[in-house]
Design an enzyme around this catalytic site. Structure first.
Site, short mmCIF file in Angstrom:
data_model
loop_
_atom_site.label_atom_id
_atom_site.label_comp_id
_atom_site.label_asym_id
_atom_site.label_seq_id
_atom_site.Cartn_x
_atom_site.Cartn_y
_atom_site.Cartn_z
N SER A 1 -37.81 -1.00 -3.92
CA SER A 1 -38.44 -1.61 -2.76
C SER A 1 -38.28 -3.13 -2.92
O SER A 1 -37.54 -3.59 -3.79
CB SER A 1 -39.90 -1.19 -2.65
OG SER A 1 -40.63 -1.75 -3.71
N CYS B 1 -66.89 8.49 41.51
CA CYS B 1 -67.21 9.08 42.81
C CYS B 1 -68.17 10.26 42.67
O CYS B 1 -68.53 10.88 43.65
CB CYS B 1 -65.93 9.52 43.51
SG CYS B 1 -65.19 10.96 42.73
N GLU C 1 -20.39 13.04 32.69
CA GLU C 1 -19.00 13.05 32.19
C GLU C 1 -18.98 13.31 30.69
O GLU C 1 -18.14 14.04 30.16
CB GLU C 1 -18.31 11.71 32.51
CG GLU C 1 -18.00 11.56 33.98
CD GLU C 1 -17.58 10.13 34.38
OE1 GLU C 1 -16.73 10.00 35.24
OE2 GLU C 1 -18.14 9.15 33.83
N TYR C 2 -19.96 12.69 30.00
CA TYR C 2 -20.07 12.88 28.55
C TYR C 2 -20.36 14.36 28.23
O TYR C 2 -19.71 14.97 27.38
CB TYR C 2 -21.15 11.97 27.99
CG TYR C 2 -21.53 12.26 26.56
CD1 TYR C 2 -20.75 11.78 25.50
CD2 TYR C 2 -22.64 13.03 26.25
CE1 TYR C 2 -21.08 12.06 24.19
CE2 TYR C 2 -22.98 13.32 24.94
CZ TYR C 2 -22.19 12.83 23.91
OH TYR C 2 -22.52 13.11 22.62
N GLU D 1 -32.79 -10.90 8.09
CA GLU D 1 -32.68 -9.71 8.95
C GLU D 1 -34.06 -9.22 9.29
O GLU D 1 -35.00 -9.47 8.55
CB GLU D 1 -32.04 -8.54 8.19
CG GLU D 1 -30.61 -8.66 7.86
CD GLU D 1 -30.28 -7.67 6.74
OE1 GLU D 1 -30.63 -6.48 6.85
OE2 GLU D 1 -29.70 -8.11 5.76
N TYR E 1 -30.28 2.39 11.37
CA TYR E 1 -29.75 1.03 11.25
C TYR E 1 -29.31 0.81 9.81
O TYR E 1 -30.13 0.95 8.89
CB TYR E 1 -30.83 0.01 11.59
CG TYR E 1 -31.12 -0.11 13.06
CD1 TYR E 1 -30.46 -1.06 13.84
CD2 TYR E 1 -32.04 0.72 13.68
CE1 TYR E 1 -30.71 -1.18 15.19
CE2 TYR E 1 -32.31 0.60 15.04
CZ TYR E 1 -31.64 -0.35 15.78
OH TYR E 1 -31.91 -0.46 17.13
N GLU F 1 -32.29 2.20 7.59
CA GLU F 1 -33.63 2.60 8.02
C GLU F 1 -33.53 3.58 9.20
O GLU F 1 -32.80 3.34 10.15
CB GLU F 1 -34.38 1.33 8.47
CG GLU F 1 -35.87 1.46 8.49
CD GLU F 1 -36.52 1.29 7.12
OE1 GLU F 1 -35.79 1.24 6.09
OE2 GLU F 1 -37.76 1.21 7.07
N CYS G 1 -67.37 12.79 37.89
CA CYS G 1 -66.60 11.55 37.84
C CYS G 1 -67.56 10.36 37.80
O CYS G 1 -68.45 10.25 38.64
CB CYS G 1 -65.70 11.47 39.06
SG CYS G 1 -64.84 9.88 39.19
N CYS H 1 -60.59 14.14 37.52
CA CYS H 1 -61.41 14.12 38.73
C CYS H 1 -60.52 14.68 39.82
O CYS H 1 -59.40 14.21 40.02
CB CYS H 1 -61.79 12.68 39.07
SG CYS H 1 -62.45 12.51 40.74
N ASP I 1 -39.47 -1.08 10.84
CA ASP I 1 -40.56 -0.26 10.32
C ASP I 1 -40.24 1.22 10.53
O ASP I 1 -40.60 1.82 11.53
CB ASP I 1 -41.87 -0.65 11.02
CG ASP I 1 -43.06 -0.19 10.22
OD1 ASP I 1 -42.89 0.28 9.08
OD2 ASP I 1 -44.19 -0.33 10.73
S1 IVH Z 1 -33.07 -4.17 1.99
C1 IVH Z 1 -32.16 -3.62 -2.34
N1 IVH Z 1 -33.18 -4.62 4.59
O1 IVH Z 1 -38.13 -2.23 3.66
C2 IVH Z 1 -32.29 -3.64 -0.87
N2 IVH Z 1 -34.82 -3.18 3.63
O2 IVH Z 1 -39.89 -2.96 1.24
C3 IVH Z 1 -33.54 -3.01 -0.42
N3 IVH Z 1 -36.40 -2.22 5.28
O3 IVH Z 1 -37.42 0.35 1.38
C4 IVH Z 1 -33.81 -2.91 1.02
N4 IVH Z 1 -35.52 -3.18 7.06
O4 IVH Z 1 -37.20 0.83 3.90
C5 IVH Z 1 -33.76 -3.99 3.54
N5 IVH Z 1 -33.11 -5.08 6.89
C6 IVH Z 1 -33.69 -4.45 5.83
C7 IVH Z 1 -34.80 -3.59 5.98
C8 IVH Z 1 -35.36 -2.99 4.85
C9 IVH Z 1 -36.47 -2.36 6.59
C10 IVH Z 1 -37.34 -1.40 4.46
C11 IVH Z 1 -36.68 -0.42 3.55
C12 IVH Z 1 -37.15 -0.77 2.16
C13 IVH Z 1 -38.38 -1.56 2.44
C14 IVH Z 1 -38.59 -2.58 1.31
#
Ligand code: IVH
Length: 663
Positions: A84, A408, A37-38, A115, A222, A172, A405, A423, A119
């Protein structure tokens, strides 16, 4: 009757509908209509845009498919540095962070938001005038690359939002485990190198010059940070920002928590360390942020990172160990998989002594020989894998795929363009054991008690020479085996007998056709209705089923044209397994004759639960509201279906109303 809509009106309506359904599917994980449907809605919109180019727009959901390949990526400066985070490597470092925050805030009350640390790779996105404008990778933190067109293909990225002032969101880009596994399987089949982990796969996919390929990679975005534009608007807390983002249509991880103290934050960290393997995506820790924006401002930044946030990192899941040997396992399809025998090491509580090497090409890519020291990684519940060679062994020995193998002694072939050697002896005991194991597994025919040890005995004793033989087993046969008491023998027999009642999609799954997993089996069953129709279908007819492409169709066709498979099929039919797809309806029940449509989020029942309970009570659940609908069950944030119900005068009830009807 109202007049027929103009193409412009229809295009607007279709875009709104498609956006709604994309949000339901990709962000909320709660689809309301079928994929078919989509697709029909998207195709109708595409046709209008083709015929009326003046109605086309870059915000249109049809732009998620990706256009022409591009030359390269433009470099762009970030509005403010993408910093970071500092890391806390253990609980005491997190407590030390809390001590610093406490001191800098001079004893004022504050709370944290915890939170998951997803990764993937971070990406900044800008919105203006209610639409998605720009996406830039993190790059070196001050300058990134313009990946706008690629980011547009991410289905969970909202292309339009309600808020019309400019704002920036950071988040992310991740690839979930399923998409990652699927991508690697495809690559292996095409003779390409596998991606080492979902993060690399996500990064590689986002930076592809061919946007259409990015679109096929099923990335997710996200959102975790809302940048408050100078003066435009300002939310008081991070938590509110996250909720605001979710309301604007962003995917915001619901696994988050307000924590009144560092101890509560630590509880969150411990809880998700334990749940880590069962999440659909990879995480490498937890991010803990001071909630109040005013307090964030007061705490400020160091040159590298905010003082108001920290990343609690989970223990690495990598160890170094020595490859003592390389063995070869024979799978259900006869594929030979080289497996590294490792000097046992403990990785986050689990002893690792084996790691998969996938195939010969992978060993060559790693440059691995027996005797080398390697880095092994455990991630999720998948089998540990060798990431790289760390140090060449003093005495090292090259590995060669056997020419016969190991089980066998049958013939081994490696077909042109295939990564795997196989095999080709269909009665190879190793293949038989794997087939039985698959047949009995939980998601297939779910024969409890038919485990590895028993399978081993059954095959070695000659009691089972074909999968179908398990239906011939008598309790006495089982009792004659080592370590089998009368009670467990009776249990296994009963479980085998019960598996005859499993619905047809499970039977299709049990056959072990290449590329045919649970979902494809279900779709095939729904499309064809009987196993015989599938077995006799042409390649084209097979492709008419949802999600069956040429490769899958070919595999199904080949399977049903192999005489030994047909023989197995006949034996299973004779044993009374389900060869027809019957949707089991209960006779009677309080809801017989009634059709329900579900919309929005119910307070307690999930959509699946609600559907199941309605069907168990004899009712039907439909995806769209029509004059035939008896009731619309509406929850929070109910969508267009609610409007439609009102328009048609269909009674609307809530969860309580539904429970009442269910009795
Ligand atoms: S906050 C100033 N929230 O982790 C705010 N980072 O080592 C900076 N990451 O570069 C980031 N999940 O790629 C934040 N829930 C989350 C995250 C998150 C993954 C990553 C992000 C950042 C790295 C920091």
């Amino acid at each position: 009757m109202s007049p027929a809509p103009t193409p412009a009106e229809r295009a607007d309506r279709l875009r709104a509908l498609i956006r709604h359904h994309e949000h339901q599917y990709y962000v909320l994980d709660a689809p309301e209509i079928t994929d078919g449907e989509y697709d029909a809605l998207v195709r109708e919109l595409e046709a209008i845009e083709r015929e009326h180019p003046e109605l086309d727009s870059p915000d249109s959901p049809t732009k998620r498919v990706g256009g022409k390949p591009r030359e390269g990526f433009q470099k762009l400066a970030h509005s403010s540095a993408m910093l970071s985070l500092d890391n806390a490597l253990d609980e005491s470092e997190l407590r030390a962070f809390d001590g610093r925050v406490r001191e800098l805030l001079g004893g004022a009350d504050f709370r944290y938001v915890a939170e998951l640390k997803m990764d993937g790779l971070s990406m900044a996105t800008r919105f203006q005038g209610g639409s998605f404008q720009l996406a830039v990778t993190r790059g070196d933190g001050s300058i990134g690359e313009d990946v706008t067109e690629n980011a547009r293909t991410i289905r969970s990225m909202p292309l339009t939002v309600r808020h019309t002032d400019a704002f920036e969101v950071r988040g992310e880009v991740v690839m979930n485990r399923r998409a990652f596994e699927r991508l690697n399987t495809d690559r292996e089949e095409q003779g390409l190198a596998r991606f080492a982990n979902p993060r690399n796969a996500a990064a590689g996919s986002l930076r592809l010059l061919e946007t259409a390929i990015t679109a096929s990679r099923r990335l997710d975005y996200y959102a975790y940070f809302l940048l408050n534009e100078a003066g435009a608007f300002l939310l008081d807390s991070h938590w509110e920002s996250l909720e605001w983002l979710a309301r604007q249509g962003f995917k915001v991880n619901p696994l988050r928590r307000i924590c009144a103290s560092v101890e509560e934050a630590l509880d969150f960290c411990r809880e998700f360390d334990a749940r880590r393997d069962s999440l659909p995506y990879e995480i490498d820790g937890v991010v803990i942020k001071v909630d109040s924006v005013a307090q964030q401002v007061a705490l400020g930044y160091t040159a590298r990172a905010p003082r108001w946030a920290i990343a609690f990192k989970y223990a690495a899941r990598q160890v170094e160990t020595v490859v003592e040997d390389i063995l070869v396992q024979v799978g259900r399809t006869g594929a030979l998989t080289p497996v590294a025998v490792l000097e046992p090491k403990v990785v986050s509580g689990v002893t690792v002594s084996r790691a998969t090497l996938h195939n010969e090409d992978e060993i060559a890519r790693l440059g691995l020989q027996i005797g080398d020291t390697v880095v092994v990684e455990r991630s999720g519940d998948v089998i540990p894998k060798v990431v790289r060679v760390k140090e060449l062994g003093g005495t090292r020995r090259e590995f060669h795929m056997p020419t016969e193998c190991p089980v066998c002694h049958g013939h081994i072939v490696r077909e042109e363009g295939e990564a795997a050697s196989r095999c080709i002896n269909v009665s190879c005991p190793a293949r038989l054991k794997e087939s039985i194991r698959h047949f009995a597994s939980r998601n297939v025919l779910a024969i409890d008690g038919l485990g590895d040890v028993l399978i081993e005995h059954l095959v070695e004793s000659g009691l089972v020479k074909s999968v179908a033989d398990i239906y011939r087993l008598q309790q006495a046969d089982l009792e004659s085996l080592e370590r089998m008491g009368p009670k467990s023998a009776a249990n296994v027999c009963a479980n085998i007998a019960r598996s005859r009642l499993m619905p047809m999609p499970r039977v299709i799954g049990a056959l072990g056709i290449r590329f045919v997993g649970e979902r494809t089996a279900q779709l095939l069953a729904e499309h064809f209705g009987s196993l015989d129709l599938i077995a006799n279908a042409t390649r084209d007819e097979l492709q008419a089923a949802q999600e069956v492409g040429p490769k899958v169709a070919e595999a199904i066709f080949d399977f049903f044209h192999e005489p030994r498979n047909l023989e197995l099929l006949e034996r299973l039919r004779a044993e009374g397994l389900m060869f027809r797809h019957t949707v089991v309806k209960r006779e009677g029940g309080p809801l017989v004759g009634l059709t329900f449509v579900l919309t929005g989020t119910l307070p307690n029942l999930t959509r699946d639960d609600a559907k199941k309970r309605i069907e168990e009570a004899g009712g039907k659940v439909s995806g769209s509201v029509s004059k035939k609908t008896s009731f619309v069950v509406a929850g929070e944030e109910a969508g267009s279906k609610l409007d439609k119900a009102r328009e048609l005068g269909i009674p609307v009830i809530d969860e309580d109303g539904l429970l009442e009807k269910l009795g």
